[in-house]
Design a protein around this motif. Sequence first.
Motif, PDB file in Angstrom:
ATOM      1  N   GLN A  57      -4.796   4.586  32.881  1.00  0.00           N
ATOM      2  CA  GLN A  57      -3.349   4.369  32.852  1.00  0.00           C
ATOM      3  C   GLN A  57      -2.751   4.463  34.248  1.00  0.00           C
ATOM      4  OE1 GLN A  57      -2.711   6.986  29.044  1.00  0.00           O
ATOM      5  NE2 GLN A  57      -0.900   5.720  29.295  1.00  0.00           N
ATOM      6  N   MET A  58      -3.256   5.391  35.047  1.00  0.00           N
ATOM      7  CA  MET A  58      -2.768   5.538  36.419  1.00  0.00           C
ATOM      8  C   MET A  58      -3.147   4.327  37.262  1.00  0.00           C
ATOM      9  SD  MET A  58      -3.525   9.604  36.871  1.00  0.00           S
ATOM     10  CE  MET A  58      -3.052   9.706  38.591  1.00  0.00           C
ATOM     11  N   GLN A  59      -4.334   3.786  37.021  1.00  0.00           N
ATOM     12  CA  GLN A  59      -4.755   2.588  37.750  1.00  0.00           C
ATOM     13  C   GLN A  59      -3.812   1.416  37.436  1.00  0.00           C
ATOM     14  OE1 GLN A  59      -8.557   0.948  36.688  1.00  0.00           O
ATOM     15  NE2 GLN A  59      -8.679  -0.302  38.521  1.00  0.00           N
ATOM     16  N   ARG A  60      -3.503   1.250  36.137  1.00  0.00           N
ATOM     17  CA  ARG A  60      -2.592   0.160  35.745  1.00  0.00           C
ATOM     18  C   ARG A  60      -1.204   0.340  36.354  1.00  0.00           C
ATOM     19  NH1 ARG A  60      -5.571   0.608  30.880  1.00  0.00           N
ATOM     20  NH2 ARG A  60      -4.044   2.007  29.930  1.00  0.00           N
ATOM     21  N   ASP A 100       6.053   8.742  40.272  1.00  0.00           N
ATOM     22  CA  ASP A 100       4.662   8.744  39.790  1.00  0.00           C
ATOM     23  C   ASP A 100       4.431   9.939  38.862  1.00  0.00           C
ATOM     24  OD1 ASP A 100       4.099   6.508  41.377  1.00  0.00           O
ATOM     25  OD2 ASP A 100       3.511   7.742  43.084  1.00  0.00           O
ATOM     26  N   ARG A 101       4.976  11.081  39.252  1.00  0.00           N
ATOM     27  CA  ARG A 101       4.818  12.300  38.452  1.00  0.00           C
ATOM     28  C   ARG A 101       5.444  12.121  37.066  1.00  0.00           C
ATOM     29  NH1 ARG A 101       7.661  17.300  38.664  1.00  0.00           N
ATOM     30  NH2 ARG A 101       8.932  16.450  40.332  1.00  0.00           N
ATOM     31  N   LEU A 102       6.615  11.494  37.026  1.00  0.00           N
ATOM     32  CA  LEU A 102       7.292  11.253  35.749  1.00  0.00           C
ATOM     33  C   LEU A 102       6.487  10.288  34.876  1.00  0.00           C
ATOM     34  CD1 LEU A 102       9.789  11.784  34.021  1.00  0.00           C
ATOM     35  CD2 LEU A 102      10.902   9.855  35.166  1.00  0.00           C
ATOM     36  N   THR A 103       5.936   9.241  35.493  1.00  0.00           N
ATOM     37  CA  THR A 103       5.105   8.270  34.770  1.00  0.00           C
ATOM     38  C   THR A 103       3.901   8.956  34.141  1.00  0.00           C
ATOM     39  OG1 THR A 103       5.764   6.472  36.252  1.00  0.00           O
ATOM     40  CG2 THR A 103       3.728   6.151  35.011  1.00  0.00           C
TER      41      THR A 103
END
Length: 198
Positions: A57-60, A100-103
């Motif tokens: 998910q982080m990669q996407r 990014d942290r919120l995502t």
Amino acid sequence: MIVKRKKYKHIARDANLLKLSENPPSIWPEDKSINEFEGEWWVIHTKSRNEKALAWQMQRADISYFLPMTKKVTKSKGRTIRSILPLFTGYLFFCGNDDDRLTILQTNRVANLIEVTDQVRFLKDLSPIETVIRQGENIQPHVYIKAGQKCRVIAGPLLGTEGIAEISTEGAKLVLQVDMLGQATSVEIATDMIEMIE
């Protein structure tokens, strides 16, 4: 009916095993060193068995992360099973900003986010592990050593890597520690390839 159900359960269990090629990359983006990542480092304590799914998910979302992984070979009922598992079970590291942290928090895969108070020290702990992974060495979890002799690799592809030497009848290992996690990893090394640091 009972036989079919048992067979179905066996197939479902095997389907959960990822092929080696289906694992997320250990480092994202792959073409950058973790030393080049921009933002603040955070330690993600994931929910059980969510490290790889979160990495995908982080990669996407194009969020920079580091997920060190180790190869494991097990035998079950005459079958050899090869798998790739997170080196530090339940942990994933990311470097980014507040968005990014919120995502990441919205993925519902996070148990806790741990703030890294000493960014320089933390990156210094992770960098040798990145070096070992990029060199294709087989890295394994290791018992964390609270005190020991620091040493430096003086030759070969791991030249300059610092860690703690552990010598036993089976050979030598270079122990790489992540102090903030209280965890460590190790790689086999010849004793003539390391020197002690005063």
